[in-house]
Enzyme design. Structure first.
Site, PDB file in Angstrom:
ATOM      1  CB  CYS A 199      -0.922  -0.008   1.210  1.00 53.94           C
ATOM      2  SG  CYS A 199      -2.359   1.054   0.951  1.00 53.94           S
TER       3      CYS A 199
ATOM      4  CG  ASP B  60      -4.860   0.242  10.355  1.00 49.65           C
ATOM      5  OD1 ASP B  60      -3.744  -0.217  10.657  1.00 49.65           O
ATOM      6  OD2 ASP B  60      -5.031   1.293   9.716  1.00 49.65           O
TER       7      ASP B  60
END
Ligand SMILES: O=P(O)(O)OC[C@@H](O)[C@@H](O)c1c[nH]c2ccccc12
Length: 490
Positions: A293, A409
Site C-alpha cells: 500500500c 488495522d
C-alpha cells in the site's frame, strides 16, 4: 435413509445439523413422510420451471437455529403475496417443523394461491419418499443437501426428481461435497455461505468453490445476502441466482434492490473475471495474499508487481502518500489489482473514487473512514471495508458493514504515525472467529513471519514497513518481505 440412529451417535452437542436430522427421522417414524398431513395422491398443479429471471429465490422462513425468531406469528400467505407483488417468480418454503417452524401445509397453501410461481421445498430431505411427497404437495423444485446424504441416496433422490420432472437444487458448502456431486452434473448447484456447524457466513465461499464446477451449472449463492451490493457481488462473481431468506422476510421491499444488483453484476460479468474471483484464485498460493500500500512511484509499482503482490494500494485520501488521477493514468498494465484507499471527506469524494474504478484506472476501493453503510451498499463496483480497531465494539461496528472482507488495522507500535498501541491478541482471536483475517498496520519484514505463523491471515497489508521514506518503497525491504512470507509457509 441415513444411518444416524442413537442419541450417542449425535455426540457433539454443537452439531446442530445432526440434531435436526435425528429429530426429523424420529418424526418420520412417527408421522410418516407427510408430517401427518393429507397429501393428495396425485399432484394438482402443473410443474412451473425453476430459476426464471429475476433468479432470486425468496424464502419463507419463520425462524432458524442460527438467527432465532425471524417472523414467528407471520401470515406466510401475506408474505408470499408481498414477494409476488415485488416480482418474485421463485419462492422457497422451509417446511422443517421443529427448528424452522415450517410445515408442508405452508407449501400447499402457497402453491394453491400462486400456482404460477415456482416453489422450492426447503427441508432436510432424506430419501425418495420425501421427494415424492414434495412433488405431490406441489413443489416444483426440492433442495438436496449433499452434506447430509450419502452418494447412493443422493443419486436415487436426484434421479427421482428427474423422473417426476421437477428441479433439484443440490446444495454444497465445501470442495469435497462439490466433488461428490460432480457425477450428477446437476443443473442447479446451491453453494451455501453459511457453515451449518459454526453458523458463520462467508459470502466468498461460493466464489471460492464455483470455479471448480466443471459442467454447465447454474449456481445459486445462498445465505447472508441483504443488499444491492451483495447481489451485485454475487452475480458479477458468477451467480446465476441468489437465495435470500432473512433479509426479505424482514423487508420484502429489498427485492427491488437485489434484482437491480443482479442485473448490474451481469453487466460486469460480461467484462471478464471479477475482482473477487481474481482474489479467490490467487488465494490458492502457499502464502497469504499481499497488498503493498501507499505506492507513489512508478518504479515501486512495477517492482511490487514483479515480486508477486496481489493488490497494489494507492492512497486517495489526504496523506503524504496521496496520488491523483494523473498518476494512476501513467501506470502500465499490472498483474496485481489496483486498490484506491478512500477516507470519506478527506481528499476525494466517494463519487470521484468510484469514477476511477469505472474508468478502469483502479479495480476496487478500500473504505477506511466513516462512510455511511447505505451509501457503500449501493455501489456497483467492488469494494471492501477497512477499520482501525481498538476494542470489540469497533470490530463489531466494522463487521456490520457486511463487506465480503474486512481489513483490520492493527495500530501496532511500528505503525506509521505510531500510536504506541498494538492490537490485542484477544481481539485478533475474536476477529478470527468472525471472518478471515485481513490485517494491516505495523507489518514489516522483521515481524511478518511470526505474525503469519501465529495468525494465519488471509491477507497482509504493508506500507511504511517496506519504505525508505513516506511513499518511497525500499526495494530490499520489499524483497525481504516476500521472502519472509514464503519462509513462514515452510
Ligand atoms: O436467511 P439467509 O441468510 O438469507 O439464508 C437463506 C438460506 O440460504 C438458508 O435459509 C439456507 C440455505 N440452505 C439451507 C438448508 C436448510 C435450511 C436453511 C438453509
Amino acid at each position: 435413509m441415513q444411518k444416524i440412529k442413537t442419541d450417542s451417535d449425535i455426540g457433539i452437542k454443537e452439531d446442530i445439523l445432526k440434531k435436526i436430522i435425528y429429530d426429523r427421522i424420529k418424526r418420520i417414524d412417527r408421522y410418516g413422510h407427510t408430517q401427518g398431513l393429507t397429501i393428495p395422491d396425485k399432484r394438482q398443479y402443473p410443474v412451473i420451471p425453476f430459476g426464471r429471471a429475476p433468479f432470486i429465490i425468496t424464502e419463507i422462513k419463520r425462524c432458524s437455529p442460527s438467527r432465532g425468531n425471524i417472523a414467528g406469528g407471520m401470515d406466510i400467505y401475506l408474505q408470499a403475496e408481498k414477494y409476488v407483488k415485488q416480482g418474485s417468480r421463485n419462492i422457497s418454503v422451509l417446511t422443517e417443523e421443529q427448528y424452522f417452524g415450517g410445515s408442508l401445509s405452508d407449501l400447499m397453501t402457497i402453491k394453491a394461491r400462486f400456482p404460477q410461481i415456482s416453489i422450492l421445498r426447503k427441508d432436510f430431505l432424506l430419501d425418495e419418499a420425501d421427494v415424492d411427497v414434495s412433488y405431490r404437495a406441489g413443489a416444483d423444485a426440492v433442495l438436496l443437501i449433499a452434506g447430509i446424504l450419502d452418494d447412493v441416496t443422493l443419486r436415487l433422490m436426484y434421479d427421482k426428481t428427474k423422473e417426476l420432472g421437477i428441479a433439484a437444487l443440490v446444495e454444497v458448502h465445501s470442495l469435497e461435497e462439490l466433488e461428490r456431486i460432480s457425477v450428477l452434473e446437476p443443473e442447479f448447484v446451491g453453494i451455501n455461505s453459511r457453515d451449518l456447524v459454526s453458523f458463520n457466513v462467508d459470502i466468498l465461499t461460493p466464489v471460492k468453490l464455483r470455479r471448480h464446477i466443471s459442467w454447465d451449472a447454474r449456481v445459486v449463492f445462498e445465505s447472508g445476502l441483504w443488499e444491492f451490493y451483495h447481489a451485485y457481488f454475487a452475480s458479477s462473481s458468477g451467480a446465476a441466482g441468489i437465495l435470500v431468506g432473512e433479509a426479505l422476510m424482514r423487508e420484502p421491499e429489498r427485492f427491488e434492490g437485489l434484482a437491480a444488483g443482479l442485473s448490474a453484476g451481469q453487466r460486469t460479468r460480461a467484462e471478464g473475471q471479477s475482482f473477487w474471483q481474481y482474489l479467490m484464485v490467487r488465494l490458492e498460493k502457499h502464502r497469504p495474499l499481499v497488498k503493498i500500500c501507499g505506492l507513489t512511484r512508478e518504479e515501486d509499482v512495477a517492482f511490487a508487481d514483479r515480486l508477486g503482490a496481489d493488490l497494489l494500494g494507492f492512497v486517495l485520501a489526504d496523506s503524504p502518500r496521496r496520488v491523483n488521477r494523473d498518476f494512476l493514468s501513467t501506470i502500465g498494465r499490472t498483474q496485481a489489482k489496483k486498490i484506491g484507499v478512500v477516507v470519506e471527506g478527506q481528499g476525494i469524494s466517494i463519487e470521484d473514487a468510484v469514477a476511477l474504478v469505472k474508468d478502469g484506472l483502479l479495480d476496487a476501493l478500500q473504505f477506511h473512514g466513516d462512510e455511511p453503510k447505505e451509501r457503500l451498499m449501493s455501489l456497483d463496483i467492488p469494494w471492501y471495508k477497512a477499520a482501525r480497531i481498538e476494542d470489540v465494539s469497533d470490530m463489531d461496528s466494522a463487521l456490520a458493514y457486511n463487506s465480503p472482507r474486512l481489513l483490520i488495522d492493527a495500530k501496532s507500535e511500528h505503525a506509521y504515525g505510531g500510536t504506541g498501541k498494538s492490537i490485542d491478541d484477544s481481539l485478533i482471536d475474536y476477529a478470527k472467529t468472525k471472518t478471515s483475517l485481513w490485517i494491516a498496520g505495523g507489518l514489516s519484514p522483521d515481524n511478518i513471519k511470526n505474525i503469519v505463523r501465529k495468525y494465519n491471515p488471509e491477507l497482509v497489508d504493508v506500507s511504511s514497513g517496506v519504505e525508505e521514506s513516506p511513499g518511497k518503497k525500499d526495494k530490499a525491504k520489499l524483497k525481504q518481505f516476500f521472502e519472509e512470507l514464503f519462509d513462514a509457509a515452510l
